[in-house]
Write an enzyme that holds these catalytic residues in place. Structure first.
Site, PDB file in Angstrom:
ATOM      1  N   ILE A  82       8.628  -1.118   8.379  1.00 58.93           N
ATOM      2  CA  ILE A  82       9.254  -2.206   7.623  1.00 58.93           C
ATOM      3  C   ILE A  82      10.761  -2.019   7.564  1.00 58.93           C
ATOM      4  O   ILE A  82      11.535  -2.941   7.802  1.00 58.93           O
ATOM      5  CB  ILE A  82       8.682  -2.272   6.192  1.00 58.93           C
ATOM      6  CG1 ILE A  82       7.190  -2.633   6.231  1.00 58.93           C
ATOM      7  CG2 ILE A  82       9.444  -3.293   5.354  1.00 58.93           C
ATOM      8  CD1 ILE A  82       6.536  -2.635   4.868  1.00 58.93           C
ATOM      9  N   GLY A  85      15.762   3.861   4.709  1.00 58.83           N
ATOM     10  CA  GLY A  85      16.969   4.240   3.996  1.00 58.83           C
ATOM     11  C   GLY A  85      16.976   5.743   3.909  1.00 58.83           C
ATOM     12  O   GLY A  85      16.032   6.403   4.339  1.00 58.83           O
ATOM     13  N   MET A  87      16.475   7.442   1.428  1.00 61.35           N
ATOM     14  CA  MET A  87      15.399   7.883   0.540  1.00 61.35           C
ATOM     15  C   MET A  87      14.069   7.943   1.271  1.00 61.35           C
ATOM     16  O   MET A  87      13.092   8.438   0.732  1.00 61.35           O
ATOM     17  CB  MET A  87      15.285   6.952  -0.670  1.00 61.35           C
ATOM     18  CG  MET A  87      16.383   7.137  -1.677  1.00 61.35           C
ATOM     19  SD  MET A  87      16.044   6.261  -3.237  1.00 61.35           S
ATOM     20  CE  MET A  87      16.146   4.564  -2.715  1.00 61.35           C
ATOM     21  N   GLY A  88      13.998   7.438   2.501  1.00 60.13           N
ATOM     22  CA  GLY A  88      12.759   7.513   3.251  1.00 60.13           C
ATOM     23  C   GLY A  88      12.502   6.271   4.071  1.00 60.13           C
ATOM     24  O   GLY A  88      13.103   5.217   3.846  1.00 60.13           O
ATOM     25  N   VAL A  90      10.018   3.233   5.394  1.00 62.07           N
ATOM     26  CA  VAL A  90       9.002   2.398   4.756  1.00 62.07           C
ATOM     27  C   VAL A  90       8.134   1.758   5.827  1.00 62.07           C
ATOM     28  O   VAL A  90       8.648   1.231   6.824  1.00 62.07           O
ATOM     29  CB  VAL A  90       9.651   1.311   3.879  1.00 62.07           C
ATOM     30  CG1 VAL A  90       8.577   0.528   3.143  1.00 62.07           C
ATOM     31  CG2 VAL A  90      10.614   1.945   2.886  1.00 62.07           C
ATOM     32  N   LYS A 105       6.215   4.806   1.665  1.00 61.11           N
ATOM     33  CA  LYS A 105       7.572   5.329   1.856  1.00 61.11           C
ATOM     34  C   LYS A 105       7.454   6.828   2.087  1.00 61.11           C
ATOM     35  O   LYS A 105       7.063   7.585   1.184  1.00 61.11           O
ATOM     36  CB  LYS A 105       8.457   5.040   0.656  1.00 61.11           C
ATOM     37  CG  LYS A 105       9.850   5.674   0.777  1.00 61.11           C
ATOM     38  CD  LYS A 105      10.825   5.156  -0.273  1.00 61.11           C
ATOM     39  CE  LYS A 105      11.347   3.792   0.131  1.00 61.11           C
ATOM     40  NZ  LYS A 105      12.473   3.347  -0.735  1.00 61.11           N
ATOM     41  N   ASP A 198      19.864   1.014  -9.046  1.00 60.43           N
ATOM     42  CA  ASP A 198      20.252   0.521  -7.719  1.00 60.43           C
ATOM     43  C   ASP A 198      19.799  -0.923  -7.545  1.00 60.43           C
ATOM     44  O   ASP A 198      19.255  -1.301  -6.512  1.00 60.43           O
ATOM     45  CB  ASP A 198      19.660   1.411  -6.630  1.00 60.43           C
ATOM     46  CG  ASP A 198      20.317   1.176  -5.267  1.00 60.43           C
ATOM     47  OD1 ASP A 198      21.426   0.602  -5.237  1.00 60.43           O
ATOM     48  OD2 ASP A 198      19.726   1.556  -4.244  1.00 60.43           O
TER      49      ASP A 198
END
Length: 933
Positions: A82, A85, A87-88, A90, A105, A198
């Site tokens: 998908i 980022g 952060m991981g 997806v 994620k 965020d």
């Protein structure tokens, strides 16, 4: 800060960025003798290394770790990528256990290797998983597969708000409708002590039906690599920068302490961007964005002219640099948006008026509500014919609109003189439009579905306390019983005094005459999948009735159909798909609800046909996709009364609670859990999960897996067989709600146990498995207790004019505990079995839902949110002790059961929700419908 100093700071930061990281500290020590300057430069440099700024590439760019389609992570199979980022990454994935699509994620591997960071993240993730709001994408859990740690999240379809804004600025009404949903989601999270940190358009999705879903709630904090105490979830300490530059608050950008006000800042940025089509601080480079955030103002002239004045003021307060002068609570933003619907557009010029003398100002302020309603009276009498006017009708704290997912709560008299609403503890309030406040109607406890007679002299309603259709005069007096019935899902008067009503959840429409005689008008066509006809509206002329028609294949009552019944022929047909709660407007429109909005469509009374295309008429009305209710009503004169909001939804959680009231989560997800029963061996739960179609599930406590058992109909009230191999439940798959049984693993089809014309509900199996105690409802005797024997025969165990419910066999099979209102209120009683001859009263101040301890030494029950216990001795004659309070909950208890050791309880309890504190009255609203022609 002066422009010259900002230029110096940006120049120093740019020079430092050209150096390798290890050389920057020495450079700053030499170049920044002023400590305050150095601090500002270091804040800018933090952006460069900030791992939470936006990225768009998959982790394959970081080393080839992207997951291929078909890869399995335990029960999750990767379908496609998908996005990504820092952060991981997806992915869309398939949950092969629950047969649903989810979002996965995958966390960076370096994240999982830091034990302290991972432990803190797990604590934070548990808090995030507790968030429960339809506007927040659900975090299902944190999982491990080998060395891979990943989050399992709700998969949200639709476009992001960022993608929507790329097409151009939103219309003001569309932007405000979305802004209100975002504010509601933030408000729910802030009440739980969770900050987003965020918030930005890329983290907000709009589903195809217009529902906002805020994504990645709190993950910036959860993934922060600075070891902060995770329990302090209402703030982030200084020194940590989290977020995306263009939406950061000044204090966030400076790495100072942040709290909920940083979300309010970001909210202001998002709303500004929706209205203008560009960012509030549109610089490209991070240092320039930072400079603008701290030292510049947005271009307020860019806001579109129709933006309401309240919204402009709200945005200015959201984007104040000083957090101490900023808007204090996101709930205030929601209120301002609500109020904006009731004021003239900013482009409308108000007439110039002379100031009032001071002697008149104070009384005007004191009686503002009465004056508003007095203005309405003058307008209604002809002083301002046809003018559309919006009036807010505030509710006193004791009159906050009652939350009910099945029964509507507001009504307006045909002439518009009165408003009836259900508030407080589900009491009826009546408010005359020339009075300052509503009046409690005595004798109206536990009621719903108010409706007016055509002459406005009577208010009808459903009394759930004694299951009757009742009416009361607007001029006072005692309530008058019209008929005994099941749960009334809407009713409507005819001019001759007869009433068309929906007598139960699984039935068609009926009509009751003035003498109380009941006549069946419609029966759902089971062959066509119909399961319910509800919320009727008598059309002018009293020759036809509008109603909502639900089928077994709809996932939400938003997708129900609207039908019309000819009282002359007795035939009905669908006239409109995908809508609910239809009402007729004097303009010749059919008005109906869907997904929190009102729609109108031209409707011909002669042919009983829709003659045009539907158009959205009003946004932000409280609806319930669970039952098809909508909190609005129309007067014969064309005025509208409604409760602003989105959707009532049944949100509950399942927890384990010890005898001191200490709780632990038992099921990580939050849903519409309505009933919960523990298997006799204590290993599994049987759950009823509500919605447009109730479904039954079993939940394995050790493996934490769920198995769907019964669905496609209204399947309710599960109980376990003694050997824990089967589940007995109530279902309407045969028409009326009768009793069925099915293997707990779902490997066979449901077996029918009873066949009756009366609604039934499973209660308790005897210890030898030979007898089932259940409830059966009769109009003459209300709910009674019955027994089903192994040979399939049934017989009454306790029949009386009172309500007897929820039977529970004692562990030795000699007694049955149950609930009865023979004393005037529900109390727990015990009767001997099988003869039922001896009786004991257990509770002393009200009681519900009796449950025996497994060893027979205690009998538990609840009284509202209080849990109580009575010591019992079954060794000979029954001996009962005095009730003792164990603990009290602060939220409504939906259902509970007792663990085998009697030391803990499984409890499903409702989530707290913000209830409406006012109603909105729109005088001459029919004029707006005429514009839609």
């Amino acid at each position: 800060m002066t422009p010259e100093r900002w230029a110096e700071i940006k120049e120093l930061a740019a020079a430092a960025l050209e150096l390798p990281p290890e050389g920057r500290a020495g450079f700053l020590e030499r170049a920044c003798p002023d400590p305050s300057v150095r601090k500002e430069v270091e804040s800018l440099l933090a952006f460069e290394k900030d791992s939470y700024l936006e990225t768009t590439t998959l982790s394959s760019a970081r080393g080839g770790d992207a997951l291929a389609t078909g890869t399995s992570l335990d029960a999750y199979e990767i379908v496609s990528a998908i996005g990504a980022g820092a952060m991981g990454d997806v992915y869309r994935a398939r949950d092969t256990k629950l047969e649903r699509d989810v979002a996965i994620k995958v966390l960076p591997k370096e994240f999982a290797r830091v034990g302290e960071r991972l432990e803190r993240f797990e604590r934070e993730a548990r808090l995030l998983a507790s968030l429960n709001h339809r506007g927040i994408a659900t975090l299902h859990g944190l999982e491990r597969y080998g060395e891979t740690r990943y989050l399992v999240m709700e998969l949200v379809e639709g476009e992001t708000l960022e993608e929507r804004i790329e097409k151009g600025p939103l219309a003001v009404d569309e932007a405000l409708a979305l802004a209100k949903q975002i504010a509601e989601a933030l408000e729910s999270a802030h009440m739980r002590g969770v900050i987003h940190r965020d918030l930005k358009p890329a983290n907000i999705k709009i589903t195809p039906d217009g529902q906002v879903k805020v994504l990645d709630f709190g993950l910036a904090k959860a993934l922060d690599d600075d070891p902060i105490d995770a329990s302090a979830s209402t703030g982030t300490r200084a020194g940590t920068i989290l977020g995306t530059a263009a939406y950061m608050s000044p204090e966030q950008a400076r790495a100072q302490f942040v709290d909920t006000r940083t979300d309010i800042w970001a909210f202001g940025c998002v709303v500004y961007e929706m209205l203008t089509g560009h960012r509030a601080f549109p610089a490209e480079a991070v240092p320039d964005i930072f400079a603008a955030v701290v030292g510049e103002e947005p271009d307020w002239n860019a806001l579109p002219l129709p933006t309401p004045i309240r919204v402009k003021d709200m945005l200015r307060r959201c984007l104040r640099k000083d957090a101490f002068t900023r808007l204090r609570d996101i709930g205030d933003a929601r209120i301002e948006i609500d109020d904006a619907w009731n004021e003239p557009l900013a482009s409308e010029k108000a007439p110039v008026r002379r100031p009032l003398p001071l002697a008149l100002v104070v009384p005007a302020l004191v009686t503002v509500v009465a004056l508003s309603l007095f203005v309405w009276t003058l307008m209604h009498s002809g002083a301002s014919p046809g003018r559309i006017t919006r009036v807010v009708v505030p509710l006193d704290p004791a009159e906050v609109l009652a939350r009910h997912t099945e029964l509507p709560s507001v009504a307006i008299s045909p002439d518009g003189r009165y408003v009836a609403y259900v508030a407080g503890e589900s009491n009826l309030y009546l408010r005359s439009m020339d009075e300052e406040r509503g009046k409690l109607v005595s004798g109206t406890e536990e009621i719903g579905a108010p409706f007016f007679s055509p002459d406005g002299r009577w208010v009808g309603f459903y009394s759930s306390a004694d299951r009757k259709l009742v009416k009361v005069s607007v001029s006072g007096g005692a309530p008058v019983t019209i008929a005994e019935t099941g749960t009334v899902l809407g009713a409507s008067f005819a001019a001759d005094g007869t009433i068309v009503f929906a007598p139960d959840k699984t039935m068609g429409l009926s009509r009751v005459a003035a003498d109380g005689a009941v006549e069946i008008l419609t029966e759902p066509d089971r062959g066509r999948g119909e399961k319910s006809h509800r919320f009727p509206e008598m059309l002018p002329g009293d020759e036809a009735v509008l109603f909502t028609l639900g089928t077994g294949d709809i996932a939400s009552w938003d997708d129900a159909s609207i039908a019309v019944l000819s009282l002359d022929t007795g035939e009905y047909r669908v006239v409109l798909e995908r809508g609910m709660h239809p009402r007729y407007s004097p303009t010749g429109h059919l008005v109906y609800a869907r997904a929190g909005d009102l729609f109108s469509v031209p409707f011909d009374l002669d042919t009983l046909e829709v003659t045009g295309a539907p158009e959205r008429a009003l946004r932000g009305v409280i609806t319930s996709p669970v039952s098809g209710t909508a909190e609005f009503a129309l007067s014969r004169e064309g005025s509208l009364i409604y409760a602003a909001g989105s959707s009532w939804e049944q949100h509950s959680r399942v927890v384990s609670i010890d005898r001191q009231g200490r709780e632990e989560p038992l099921i990580e997800t939050v849903g519409a859990f309505q009933n919960v029963r523990l298997s006799p061996d204590g290993r599994q739960l049987a759950l009823e999960i509500g919605g447009a179609n109730q479904a039954l599930w079993t939940y394995d406590l050790s493996r934490t897996t769920m198995t769907r058992l019964a669905y496609g109909y209204d399947n309710q009230y599960p109980i376990w067989s003694i050997d824990a191999k089967r589940v007995t439940f109530t279902s309407n798959r045969g028409g009326q709600k009768n009793l069925f049984s099915q293997r707990a693993d779902g490997s066979d089809d449901a077996e029918r146990l009873t066949e009756s014309d009366q609604p039934q509900q499973a209660g308790s199996w005897s210890p030898d498995g030979a007898t089932l105690a259940f409830e059966e409802q009769h109009y003459q005797t209300n709910w009674d207790l019955w027994l089903l024997s192994a040979d399939g025969t049934t017989r009454p165990f306790l029949q009386s004019p009172f309500v007897e419910r929820h039977p529970a066999f004692s562990p030795d099979g000699r007694f049955v505990a149950y609930e009865s209102d023979e004393s005037g209120r529900p109390e727990i009683h015990v009767r001997s079995f099988p003869d039922g001859g001896e009786k004991w009263q257990v509770s002393t101040n009200g009681g519900h839902d009796a449950a025996w301890g497994a060893d027979g030494r205690e009998l538990f029950y609840r009284n509202g949110q209080q849990f109580l216990v009575v010591e019992t001795d079954l060794s000979g004659e029954l001996v009962l002790g005095e009730p003792e309070l164990l603990f009290e909950r602060t939220t409504d208890v939906v259902a509970y059961d007792v663990m085998p050791d009697s030391e803990r309880f499984v409890v499903a309890e409702a989530k707290e929700e913000v209830l409406p504190t006012r109603l909105n009255l729109v005088l001459n609203w029919s004029r707006e419908l005429e514009r839609l022609r």
